[in-house]
Design a protein around this motif. Structure first.
Motif, mmCIF file in Angstrom:
data_model
loop_
_atom_site.group_PDB
_atom_site.id
_atom_site.type_symbol
_atom_site.label_atom_id
_atom_site.label_comp_id
_atom_site.label_asym_id
_atom_site.label_seq_id
_atom_site.Cartn_x
_atom_site.Cartn_y
_atom_site.Cartn_z
ATOM 1 N N THR A 30 -1.818 18.329 -10.007
ATOM 2 C CA THR A 30 -0.523 18.501 -10.358
ATOM 3 C C THR A 30 0.566 18.162 -9.197
ATOM 4 O OG1 THR A 30 -0.786 20.780 -9.123
ATOM 5 C CG2 THR A 30 -1.181 20.848 -11.395
ATOM 6 N N ALA A 74 11.873 13.530 -11.696
ATOM 7 C CA ALA A 74 10.995 13.082 -12.635
ATOM 8 C C ALA A 74 11.663 11.672 -13.097
ATOM 9 C CB ALA A 74 11.061 13.908 -13.769
ATOM 10 N N LEU A 102 5.422 14.033 -15.201
ATOM 11 C CA LEU A 102 6.593 14.830 -14.348
ATOM 12 C C LEU A 102 7.686 15.322 -15.551
ATOM 13 C CD1 LEU A 102 7.424 12.135 -11.521
ATOM 14 C CD2 LEU A 102 6.063 14.367 -11.522
ATOM 15 N N ARG A 103 7.877 14.723 -16.563
ATOM 16 C CA ARG A 103 8.844 15.278 -17.397
ATOM 17 C C ARG A 103 8.301 16.382 -18.243
ATOM 18 N NH1 ARG A 103 10.646 9.799 -20.765
ATOM 19 N NH2 ARG A 103 11.811 9.106 -19.063
ATOM 20 N N THR A 104 6.934 16.597 -18.302
ATOM 21 C CA THR A 104 6.398 17.736 -19.149
ATOM 22 C C THR A 104 5.818 18.767 -18.206
ATOM 23 O OG1 THR A 104 4.166 16.660 -19.299
ATOM 24 C CG2 THR A 104 5.732 16.358 -21.181
ATOM 25 N N GLN A 105 5.504 18.430 -17.046
ATOM 26 C CA GLN A 105 5.031 19.291 -15.970
ATOM 27 C C GLN A 105 3.564 19.638 -16.088
ATOM 28 O OE1 GLN A 105 7.969 22.121 -14.233
ATOM 29 N NE2 GLN A 105 9.395 20.734 -14.251
ATOM 30 N N TYR A 114 7.264 16.798 -6.782
ATOM 31 C CA TYR A 114 8.068 15.715 -7.623
ATOM 32 C C TYR A 114 8.528 15.895 -8.670
ATOM 33 C CZ TYR A 114 5.173 12.524 -4.540
ATOM 34 O OH TYR A 114 4.584 11.934 -3.398
ATOM 35 N N HIS A 115 8.718 17.320 -9.253
ATOM 36 C CA HIS A 115 9.241 17.835 -10.372
ATOM 37 C C HIS A 115 10.774 17.646 -10.450
ATOM 38 C CE1 HIS A 115 5.481 20.445 -11.683
ATOM 39 N NE2 HIS A 115 5.235 19.025 -11.871
ATOM 40 N N ASP A 116 11.251 17.819 -9.345
ATOM 41 C CA ASP A 116 12.838 17.604 -9.345
ATOM 42 C C ASP A 116 13.187 15.996 -9.217
ATOM 43 O OD1 ASP A 116 13.063 20.191 -9.498
ATOM 44 O OD2 ASP A 116 13.055 20.422 -7.170
ATOM 45 N N GLU A 146 4.930 12.400 -25.385
ATOM 46 C CA GLU A 146 5.467 13.757 -24.611
ATOM 47 C C GLU A 146 5.614 15.033 -25.779
ATOM 48 O OE1 GLU A 146 10.151 15.281 -22.736
ATOM 49 O OE2 GLU A 146 9.423 13.247 -22.701
ATOM 50 N N GLU A 188 3.936 19.062 -8.365
ATOM 51 C CA GLU A 188 5.090 19.961 -8.406
ATOM 52 C C GLU A 188 6.047 19.400 -7.251
ATOM 53 O OE1 GLU A 188 1.984 21.149 -7.866
ATOM 54 O OE2 GLU A 188 1.693 22.896 -9.109
ATOM 55 N N ARG A 198 3.979 18.787 -25.683
ATOM 56 C CA ARG A 198 4.835 19.994 -25.771
ATOM 57 C C ARG A 198 4.265 20.725 -26.872
ATOM 58 N NH1 ARG A 198 8.725 19.861 -22.048
ATOM 59 N NH2 ARG A 198 9.694 17.875 -21.261
#
Length: 229
Positions: A179, A187, A140-143, A183-185, A105, A181, A109
């Motif tokens: 991508t 993670a 999902l954590r880093t999108q 599921y981003h909320d 991760e 999106e 980043r």
């Protein structure tokens, strides 16, 4: 600098001359910015052929065993992995595995192109096995986008247990970025992670043409080693 020098003047010329690897979909890899390359895993040589054909440096979550080998060969392997920025992946589970994912991760980043094998180990028989959730956690954590990759024919070049590769042509198919999106909320939700992982594995299967097995490759290997069917 070492990565580019080794690749450009040593590894790539030899690999291109001997194995003549072909590639499709190279334009699906972004010129800059973080992304995950999620690939099937047929051979140790996958981690050689992919970086040779991908213009950007690829940092792999590599099996921890490669970083702790003994002897002169082990020392060379460790130094090479360290210098080229590879990340040791502890597959024992729990805190150790989480620390490895945290390192992946961090690399994302920082803008890296991160290579990961969602199956967690090489396929024992050329089929595609169930993906582990680590790739989804990272995505999902880093999108960041996940780019599915299919290695073609590398199991014929260097199957499990074979140290010296056979000379034959191999291929690499790179799919369109995925991508997630929706599921981003969620993670940290395991159902969301499973849905994302399964979609990634489906896209790898579609690109590779492999038969899919809804079991973990590591479990199948253990059964085979124990003489079970």
């Amino acid at each position: 600098m070492f990565y580019y020098v080794a690749k450009t003047f040593a590894v790539a010329p030899a690999v291109n001359a001997l194995f003549r690897p072909w590639v499709k979909g190279l334009d699906n890899i972004p010129e800059d910015g973080p992304a995950i390359l999620a690939s099937n895993h047929l051979s140790f040589s996958d981690s050689v052929f992919m970086p040779v054909k991908v213009p950007r440096p690829v940092r792999f979550l590599a099996k921890k065993d490669y970083f702790v080998k003994r002897g002169a060969t082990g020392w060379v392997t460790r130094k090479f992995f360290d210098i080229t920025g590879q990340i040791p992946m502890d597959r024992s589970g729990g805190r150790a595995s989480q620390d490895s994912l945290d390192a992946g991760e961090k690399a994302l980043r920082e803008g890296a192109l991160l290579g990961i094998y969602p199956e967690g180990t090489r396929s024992p028989d050329g089929r595609l096995y169930r993906g582990k959730l680590g790739v989804a956690r990272l995505a999902l954590r880093t999108q960041v986008p996940v780019i599915p990759v299919a290695m073609i024919g590398t199991d014929k070049v260097q199957p499990i247990g074979k140290k010296v590769p056979s000379i034959r042509r191999v291929g690499l198919i790179i799919g369109e970025p995925l991508t997630f999106e929706a599921y981003h909320d969620n993670a940290e939700d395991r159902f969301a992670q499973r849905a994302v992982t399964d979609e990634i594995m489906y896209q790898i299967m579609r690109l590779s043409g492999q038969e899919y097995v809804d079991r973990y490759a590591a479990d199948v290997k253990r059964r085979l080693e124990a003489g079970e069917s």
